[in-house]
Design an enzyme around this catalytic site. Structure first.
Site, PDB file in Angstrom:
ATOM      1  N   CYS A 143       9.606  -1.902  -5.282  1.00  0.00           N
ATOM      2  CA  CYS A 143       8.157  -2.871  -4.386  1.00  0.00           C
ATOM      3  C   CYS A 143       7.544  -3.447  -5.583  1.00  0.00           C
ATOM      4  CB  CYS A 143       7.556  -2.199  -3.545  1.00  0.00           C
ATOM      5  SG  CYS A 143       6.544  -0.706  -3.974  1.00  0.00           S
ATOM      6  N   ARG A 164       5.517   1.440  -0.458  1.00  0.00           N
ATOM      7  CA  ARG A 164       6.995   1.039   0.670  1.00  0.00           C
ATOM      8  C   ARG A 164       8.235   1.692  -0.205  1.00  0.00           C
ATOM      9  NH1 ARG A 164       6.046  -5.402   0.172  1.00  0.00           N
ATOM     10  NH2 ARG A 164       4.549  -4.618  -1.918  1.00  0.00           N
ATOM     11  N   ASP A 219       3.192  -5.454   3.295  1.00  0.00           N
ATOM     12  CA  ASP A 219       2.687  -4.230   2.559  1.00  0.00           C
ATOM     13  C   ASP A 219       1.459  -3.422   3.302  1.00  0.00           C
ATOM     14  OD1 ASP A 219       1.922  -3.028   0.544  1.00  0.00           O
ATOM     15  OD2 ASP A 219       1.691  -4.524  -0.747  1.00  0.00           O
TER      16      ASP A 219
HETATM   17  P1  4NP Z   1       3.413  -1.198  -2.612  1.00  0.00           P
HETATM   18  O1  4NP Z   1       2.164  -1.628  -2.278  1.00  0.00           O
HETATM   19  O2  4NP Z   1       4.252  -2.597  -3.544  1.00  0.00           O
HETATM   20  O3  4NP Z   1       4.481  -1.342  -1.564  1.00  0.00           O
HETATM   21  O4  4NP Z   1       3.347  -0.125  -3.444  1.00  0.00           O
HETATM   22  C1  4NP Z   1       1.221  -1.935  -3.561  1.00  0.00           C
HETATM   23  C2  4NP Z   1       0.489  -0.992  -3.474  1.00  0.00           C
HETATM   24  C3  4NP Z   1      -0.446  -1.047  -4.842  1.00  0.00           C
HETATM   25  C4  4NP Z   1      -1.105  -2.636  -5.631  1.00  0.00           C
HETATM   26  C5  4NP Z   1      -0.029  -3.662  -4.584  1.00  0.00           C
HETATM   27  C6  4NP Z   1       1.077  -3.585  -3.669  1.00  0.00           C
HETATM   28  N1  4NP Z   1      -2.040  -3.022  -6.332  1.00  0.00           N
HETATM   29  O5  4NP Z   1      -1.560  -3.904  -6.339  1.00  0.00           O
HETATM   30  O6  4NP Z   1      -1.953  -2.325  -6.600  1.00  0.00           O
END
Ligand code: 4NP
Length: 152
Positions: A3, A9, A119
């Site tokens: 991800c 995720r 997300d």
């Molecule tokens: P993930 O969610 O991709 O499901 O881990 C996110 C966590 C942090 C960020 C973006 C998506 N971020 O930009 O910090």
């Protein structure tokens, strides 16, 4: 399992598929990574940890790492949680990118539909529960498909 941040995720997808594989007696090595590298070294988001724990899965020992091109050498299959992640994987991997080894995670459940796992990072706790349910369904599908193929 890949991800963006590797804190919401993909740690859930790693934990859930690893748990199902172990219970099925399969010695699969499931790992996860993120494409943006903003959270390297951090544990998963507390709400991902909480939701996994509610289902008997401990993901608290995972640590975020960045996806690297060499992951294509190490793994048989690479799943992107969303289209933007798939684009990042292609950009990071350059000449190592192997389309036969990569797919959108939800294409296992909805072939060819190119759907994204939403997300939950920007929203409330319910989003994490919703994402867990989606991930659990997809992981079940991946496992069943594998067991069907090897039993044919
Ligand atoms: P993930 O969610 O991709 O499901 O881990 C996110 C966590 C942090 C960020 C973006 C998506 N971020 O930009 O910090």
């Amino acid at each position: 399992m890949v991800c963006l941040g590797n804190i919401c995720r993909s740690p859930l997808a790693e934990g859930v598929l690893q748990d199902k594989a172990c219970k099925a007696g399969l010695s699969w090595n499931i790992e996860s990574a993120g494409t943006n590298g903003y959270h390297i070294g951090e544990p998963p988001h507390p709400l991902s940890v909480k939701v996994a724990k509610a289902h008997g899965i401990n993901i608290s020992d995972q640590r975020s790492r960045k996806f690297i091109a060499e992951d294509f050498d190490k793994y048989d299959m690479i799943y992107a949680m969303a289209g933007d992640v798939l684009d990042d994987i292609e950009r990071i991997s350059r000449n190592k990118f192997d389309p036969s080894k990569v797919d959108l995670f939800l294409n296992e459940l909805y072939p060819g539909q190119n759907r994204d796992v939403p997300d939950p990072w920007y929203g409330p706790e319910q989003g994490y529960h919703d994402v867990y349910a989606i991930i659990d369904q997809v992981c079940e599908c991946i496992l069943k498909k594998h067991l069907t193929i090897i039993n044919e």
